[in-house]
Design an enzyme around this catalytic site. Sequence first.
Site, PDB file in Angstrom:
ATOM      1  N   HIS A 163      14.544   1.861   1.063  1.00  0.00           N
ATOM      2  CA  HIS A 163      13.434   2.180   1.980  1.00  0.00           C
ATOM      3  C   HIS A 163      13.533   1.404   3.288  1.00  0.00           C
ATOM      4  CE1 HIS A 163      10.873   4.507  -0.902  1.00  0.00           C
ATOM      5  NE2 HIS A 163      11.720   3.933  -1.732  1.00  0.00           N
ATOM      6  N   ASP A 377      12.416  -1.366  11.689  1.00  0.00           N
ATOM      7  CA  ASP A 377      11.654  -0.771  10.581  1.00  0.00           C
ATOM      8  C   ASP A 377      12.472   0.379  10.002  1.00  0.00           C
ATOM      9  OD1 ASP A 377       9.573  -0.110   8.868  1.00  0.00           O
ATOM     10  OD2 ASP A 377       8.033  -0.304  10.424  1.00  0.00           O
TER      11      ASP A 377
HETATM   12  P1  ADP Z   1       5.730  -0.714   5.270  1.00  0.00           P
HETATM   13  O1  ADP Z   1       6.290   0.114   4.185  1.00  0.00           O
HETATM   14  O2  ADP Z   1       6.707  -1.677   5.878  1.00  0.00           O
HETATM   15  O3  ADP Z   1       4.456  -1.406   4.926  1.00  0.00           O
HETATM   16  P2  ADP Z   1       5.000   1.823   6.573  1.00  0.00           P
HETATM   17  O4  ADP Z   1       4.377   2.043   7.906  1.00  0.00           O
HETATM   18  O5  ADP Z   1       6.182   2.685   6.302  1.00  0.00           O
HETATM   19  O6  ADP Z   1       5.358   0.265   6.496  1.00  0.00           O
HETATM   20  O7  ADP Z   1       3.957   2.100   5.427  1.00  0.00           O
HETATM   21  C1  ADP Z   1       2.723   1.436   5.362  1.00  0.00           C
HETATM   22  C2  ADP Z   1       1.785   2.236   4.463  1.00  0.00           C
HETATM   23  O8  ADP Z   1       0.716   1.392   4.071  1.00  0.00           O
HETATM   24  C3  ADP Z   1       1.181   3.426   5.170  1.00  0.00           C
HETATM   25  O9  ADP Z   1       1.043   4.497   4.249  1.00  0.00           O
HETATM   26  C4  ADP Z   1      -0.199   2.906   5.614  1.00  0.00           C
HETATM   27  O10 ADP Z   1      -1.181   3.917   5.682  1.00  0.00           O
HETATM   28  C5  ADP Z   1      -0.520   1.934   4.509  1.00  0.00           C
HETATM   29  N1  ADP Z   1      -1.343   0.829   5.021  1.00  0.00           N
HETATM   30  C6  ADP Z   1      -1.000  -0.057   5.979  1.00  0.00           C
HETATM   31  N2  ADP Z   1      -1.996  -0.920   6.205  1.00  0.00           N
HETATM   32  C7  ADP Z   1      -2.995  -0.581   5.388  1.00  0.00           C
HETATM   33  C8  ADP Z   1      -4.309  -1.104   5.145  1.00  0.00           C
HETATM   34  N3  ADP Z   1      -4.771  -2.169   5.808  1.00  0.00           N
HETATM   35  N4  ADP Z   1      -5.063  -0.492   4.220  1.00  0.00           N
HETATM   36  C9  ADP Z   1      -4.588   0.571   3.548  1.00  0.00           C
HETATM   37  N5  ADP Z   1      -3.370   1.104   3.725  1.00  0.00           N
HETATM   38  C10 ADP Z   1      -2.583   0.530   4.625  1.00  0.00           C
HETATM   39  C1  G6P Z   2       7.853  -2.217   2.039  1.00  0.00           C
HETATM   40  C2  G6P Z   2       9.009  -2.270   1.058  1.00  0.00           C
HETATM   41  C3  G6P Z   2       8.522  -2.049  -0.368  1.00  0.00           C
HETATM   42  C4  G6P Z   2       7.403  -3.026  -0.682  1.00  0.00           C
HETATM   43  C5  G6P Z   2       6.284  -2.918   0.353  1.00  0.00           C
HETATM   44  C6  G6P Z   2       5.172  -3.921   0.133  1.00  0.00           C
HETATM   45  O1  G6P Z   2       7.331  -0.938   2.043  1.00  0.00           O
HETATM   46  O2  G6P Z   2       9.984  -1.295   1.408  1.00  0.00           O
HETATM   47  O3  G6P Z   2       9.575  -2.225  -1.293  1.00  0.00           O
HETATM   48  O4  G6P Z   2       6.884  -2.800  -1.973  1.00  0.00           O
HETATM   49  O5  G6P Z   2       6.828  -3.140   1.644  1.00  0.00           O
HETATM   50  O6  G6P Z   2       5.680  -5.219   0.009  1.00  0.00           O
HETATM   51  P1  G6P Z   2       5.458  -6.107  -1.292  1.00  0.00           P
HETATM   52  O7  G6P Z   2       6.368  -7.267  -1.107  1.00  0.00           O
HETATM   53  O8  G6P Z   2       4.005  -6.460  -1.256  1.00  0.00           O
HETATM   54  O9  G6P Z   2       5.794  -5.278  -2.502  1.00  0.00           O
END
Ligand code: ADP
Ligand code: G6P
Length: 478
Positions: A163, A377
Amino acid sequence: MTGGRELVMVSNRLPVDRVVNEDGSTSWRTSPGGLVTAVEPIVEQLGCLWVGWAGSADERVDPFEIGSMRLAPVELSEEDVELYYEGFSNGTLWPLYHDVIAQPEYHREWWDRYRQVNRRFAERVAQEAAEDAIVWVHDYQLQLVPALLRQLRPDLTIAFFLHIPFPPSRLFAQLPWRKRIVEGLLGADVIGFQQVTDAVAFRMTAERFTRAPALGNTVVVPATADRPSRTVLAQEFPISIDAAAFAAVAERPEVRRRAQEIREELGNPKTLMLGIDRLDYTKGIRHRLKAYNELLADGEIDAADIVFVQVATPSRERVEAYRQLRDEVEVTVGRINGEHGAIGRAPLVYLHRGYQRDEMVALYLAADVLLVTPLRDGMNLVAKEYAACRVDEQGVLVLSEFAGAADELRDALLVNPHDIEGLKAAIVRAAHMPKEEQRRRMHSLRRAVHHNDVSHWAAGYLGAVQAAAESRQVGPSG
Ligand code: ADP
Ligand code: G6P
């Protein structure tokens, strides 16, 4: 999509985390991050067995079911969390794979524990998976699982999806255990990446460190005394979201009302700017705040006209780089509001917590501008969610070139987040963009997100996995 075979998901975290409430009772909450957002709609439809950690240390949780998912928790001790999860996964691999924005640390005891925990996951899957099942292993925390699993259960078809970005070979070369990681991944039949550059980097790395030649979008694992050669597909499959589901939430009258209410609560600013990220140093939050602060200080934007809401989801709070980031961000927030705010008016609203889906969508609908400015990212689903929700074809997405999403979302205002002047110019342009230009750009963004939505992604990826499963039945290739 699985040809009748059982689907087994394997990820470090289960899609739900176990939380202990104030009254001592426990409940389940959706796990943070893009992995779950993307994968959950697929497994809700297909059903699966999901093997992963329930999110707290030293806790034995019995298998349980949610809808069509059977969840099989893997236990992690306090020391596993420290060495395997916070250490090797998030102190070594995460920064190394994100362009060494933070300095990766290489510790042999972290690596030893990573191996042990990966073995535990592989053994658990080997125990639980049905004959000929398709096992889909997720992300950087479990890169050794494919090869371990192939040894334990040669009947399984093994898919892996990364991912996050795969680093260029010259950075990956730093890792003392680089060959072992590549060999671990090459245990899979299919390895999926977010972007074409990740897939190319992996194929070159495999060739360099394991002498497995790349052939088109595959890597050929040479024969050994007891095994014939095998072909591993290593290709990009850019991940996405359930765009229609987000759009449906955005159409609901109470969500639209809530969006209106959010604007009112913020004093009906001319421009409402939003950032939503896990509080992670890869997300470029510091750069974004610097640009905003300078714009206010220069008088290029007026604090009376704008409110910037930054939602920062708590993440990996015991890892040093994350602690430092939180401290710095919180000091900067205080400084910006102290210098540019007034009684009853803060130009920056900082929210360190998680929200329900409806509230997230209301925020997207309320925002005139969304800032997605990561330094690196894998994809960034927040950018795609914003486009999916803007059924009104209004709103401006400012998007970093270094997010995987920039490959598809070409009509965003693309920025280099390191270029603070460029970032400032993009913010000003976004805040003043005429409605017609907003409409044209948002229309194109929405088309891109709806075209490659999560079912398109899953069909492409699982289609390739199923083809691999069928060719295995015919006999080993090569
Ligand atoms: P990452 O996987 O690095 O966190 P992404 O942008 O690909 O970054 O995915 C983040 C996901 O988490 C999205 O589906 C977003 O809607 C969700 N998300 C991020 N912040 C919050 C929050 N404060 N509350 C609920 N959902 C959240
Ligand atoms: C990104 C990573 C996931 C991970 C998530 C939240 O989306 O690709 O593998 O699960 O962040 O991070 P955490 O360390 O809380 O599982």
